[in-house]
Design an enzyme around this catalytic site. Structure first.
Site, PDB file in Angstrom:
ATOM      1  N   ALA A 143       1.121  -1.459  -0.108  1.00  0.00           N
ATOM      2  CA  ALA A 143       0.063  -0.059  -0.061  1.00  0.00           C
ATOM      3  C   ALA A 143       1.187   1.174   0.224  1.00  0.00           C
ATOM      4  O   ALA A 143       1.782   1.665   0.921  1.00  0.00           O
ATOM      5  CB  ALA A 143      -1.006   0.128   1.164  1.00  0.00           C
ATOM      6  N   CYS A 144       0.791   2.329  -0.876  1.00  0.00           N
ATOM      7  CA  CYS A 144       1.425   3.603  -1.190  1.00  0.00           C
ATOM      8  C   CYS A 144       0.988   3.922   0.013  1.00  0.00           C
ATOM      9  O   CYS A 144       2.685   4.845   1.020  1.00  0.00           O
ATOM     10  CB  CYS A 144       0.540   4.440  -2.159  1.00  0.00           C
ATOM     11  N   PHE A 145       0.161   3.781   1.050  1.00  0.00           N
ATOM     12  CA  PHE A 145       0.030   5.138   2.683  1.00  0.00           C
ATOM     13  C   PHE A 145       0.614   4.540   3.458  1.00  0.00           C
ATOM     14  O   PHE A 145       0.432   4.495   4.599  1.00  0.00           O
ATOM     15  CB  PHE A 145      -1.499   4.757   2.582  1.00  0.00           C
TER      16      PHE A 145
END
Length: 280
Positions: A143-145
């Protein structure tokens, strides 16, 4: 510098990616001006980074159960769930925004930070030593976050925007997700996890590391308010003169073709991308 401002309604993921690339191509040809675009997604969509392995990192069953679409970006980075959010994209030639990938990333981040500060959010740019590279173990999260990368925007120690950039033929495309509310459970449903316990740990980790605009401000923020303040941020930080505009007929036609023949095809989405220019 005069910059076209596009404020568009929600589109499917393949169409949003088609528009971003069509604008970049038109700018490459010198027939369209630098552009700042705002848009949303319908249905909700998981966008993959250019190099991500779908079968390794994404739960196709989870996507189906959650009613979430899937698309692969032309930019790098990790998976982003586009749902309750505003997305921005910047298309500008390297001569109009000179500098390295990191330098231009920093300049755009300065404009975004000003916009958030205008709203009353104490946003800041992640310090260099906190940035994540592909050599960092945290980067292996799907996940990017899951962690801030170089010069990304944080508030209260949590990541507020997930952005990615590429460059083709002297033209920069940078786009990023600005969630109003960050839904870690829905994101984790879309990703491969080894067990319910693993999924719960991933949710807990994301809740510690990511936040949405409304969550950061402690009240609901609407699109018009957020968009207005970010536009002011670009004007004040970069000196851009933003003029409302529309896609040209040629851009619209090319965007539709890209949506159907590239971003809407399993060959693009389900296979790992090939190297095409620099990414952050």
């Amino acid at each position: 510098m005069k910059v076209r401002l596009l404020s568009q309604g929600p589109l499917a993921g393949k169409h949003n990616m088609g528009v971003d690339e069509a604008v970049q191509r038109a700018c490459e040809r010198g027939v369209s001006p630098p552009t700042l675009r705002f848009y949303q997604w319908e249905p909700a969509c998981l966008s993959l980074g250019y190099f991500q392995d779908v079968h390794k990192e994404v739960s196709l069953d989870g996507l189906k159960e959650a009613g979430v679409d899937l698309v692969r970006r032309a930019t790098g980075g990790k998976a982003v769930l586009h749902d309750d959010e505003l997305t921005y994209s910047v298309v500008v030639s390297e001569k109009d925004l000179p500098g390295s990938v990191l330098e231009t990333y920093h300049k755009i981040s300065e404009a975004l930070v000003l916009g958030f500060q205008n709203l009353g959010i104490p946003a800041a740019i992640a310090a260099l030593e906190r940035g994540v590279t592909s050599r960092d173990a945290r980067f292996r999260q799907a996940a990017c976050f899951s962690a801030p990368s170089w010069y990304e925007i944080v508030v209260m120690g949590k990541k507020l925007i997930g952005s990615a950039q590429n460059r083709k033929n002297g033209v920069i495309l940078q786009h990023g997700s600005i969630p109003f509310g960050f839904d870690s459970a829905k994101l984790v449903r879309c990703l491969n996890t080894s067990s319910p316990e693993h999924a719960k740990r991933a949710e807990t980790m994301l809740d510690r590391k990511a936040i949405g605009v409304s969550q950061a401000l402690g009240r609901d923020v609407n699109r018009e308010e957020l968009e207005r303040e970010i536009v002011k941020g670009f004007r004040d930080a970069l000196g851009w003169e933003l003029e409302p505009g529309e896609l040209t007929e040629a851009e619209s036609a090319e965007a539709m073709d890209l949506a159907e023949e590239k971003y809407g095809r399993d060959r693009w989405t389900m296979e790992r991308g090939r190297l095409e220019g620099g990414i952050y």
